[in-house]
Write an enzyme that holds these catalytic residues in place. Structure first.
Site, mmCIF file in Angstrom:
data_model
loop_
_atom_site.group_PDB
_atom_site.id
_atom_site.type_symbol
_atom_site.label_atom_id
_atom_site.label_comp_id
_atom_site.label_asym_id
_atom_site.label_seq_id
_atom_site.Cartn_x
_atom_site.Cartn_y
_atom_site.Cartn_z
ATOM 1 N N ARG A 88 0.817 -1.217 0.000
ATOM 2 C CA ARG A 88 0.000 0.000 0.000
ATOM 3 C C ARG A 88 0.852 1.268 0.000
ATOM 4 O O ARG A 88 0.344 2.353 -0.268
ATOM 5 C CB ARG A 88 -0.917 0.024 1.232
ATOM 6 N N ARG A 160 -25.271 -0.011 2.282
ATOM 7 C CA ARG A 160 -24.409 -0.205 3.440
ATOM 8 C C ARG A 160 -23.682 1.091 3.773
ATOM 9 O O ARG A 160 -23.431 1.922 2.892
ATOM 10 C CB ARG A 160 -23.365 -1.297 3.170
ATOM 11 N N ARG A 171 -12.300 6.928 1.364
ATOM 12 C CA ARG A 171 -11.452 5.779 1.019
ATOM 13 C C ARG A 171 -10.610 6.076 -0.224
ATOM 14 O O ARG A 171 -9.433 5.720 -0.284
ATOM 15 C CB ARG A 171 -12.313 4.541 0.777
#
Length: 217
Positions: A88, A160, A171
């Site tokens: 990442r 959701r 995100r």
């Protein structure tokens, strides 16, 4: 075949990782999955990672690298792997390179799935999940036949919390800050293959295989 998949959340990495895993007969290694497996197996590294996870903290890179190393030592990785969700950061990428050097192996390719931000947001915010059976729909790609009702059990469909626009935007922002620099890093390493992730799943996969065979490079 040793592969790393890069791209923002919702770009289709998990879907293509599974197809590549089946095609090449190599394991799909998801960081989240192997962390949970190490915790459930009660390995020394897994127990250390659990302490961080229970506190809602990020697992440190040295622990992640140790768990990645344990996973790569398993027999099913002899023919290679497809890694999804790792690395990442540049630091993790350098750690992975060092780890593979120690095993006298290297990455064959790093695949970047390019999808515009607007498309990513639509993919998430259009998703609907059944409150009862968990069936998943999408208002554009896979709509339910009866309004906001599940075709399978007739229960209500909801959005959701993870799929709400503000959460999705956050995100994507984290990805752009932390992970996007990896594109430049792997480009300099001569490993990057960029692919249009907006195309249909099977079309993306066919193009991917052609690129990996060197037919379109």
């Amino acid at each position: 075949m040793n592969l790393v998949l890069l791209g923002p959340p919702g770009a289709g990495k998990g879907t293509q990782a599974k197809k590549l895993s089946d095609y090449y007969g190599i394991p799909h290694i998801s960081t989240g999955d192997i962390l949970r497996a190490a915790v459930s197996e009660g390995t020394a590294l897994g127990l250390k990672a659990k302490e961080y996870m229970e506190k809602g903290l990020l697992v440190p890179d040295d622990l992640i690298m140790g768990i990645i190393n344990e996973r790569l030592e398993k027999p099913d990785c002899r023919k290679g792997f497809v890694m999804d969700g790792f690395p990442r950061t540049i630091n993790q990428a350098e750690g992975l390179k060092k780890l593979l050097d120690e095993k006298n192996t290297k990455l064959d390719a790093v695949i970047y799935f390019d999808v515009p931000k607007g498309e990513l947001i639509e993919r998430f915010t259009g998703r609907r999940v059944c409150t009862r059976c968990g069936a998943t729909y999408h208002v554009r790609y896979n709509p339910p036949s009866r309004g906001n009702t599940c075709d399978k059990c007739g229960s209500e469909l909801i959005i959701r919390a993870d799929d709400k626009k503000e959460t999705v935007e956050k995100r994507i922002s984290v990805y752009e800050d932390e992970t996007k620099p990896l594109i430049q890093y792997y480009e300099k390493e001569g490993l990057l293959i960029s692919i249009d992730g907006t195309k249909p799943i099977d079309e993306v996969f066919e193009e991917l295989i052609s690129l990996l065979r060197g037919e379109k490079r």
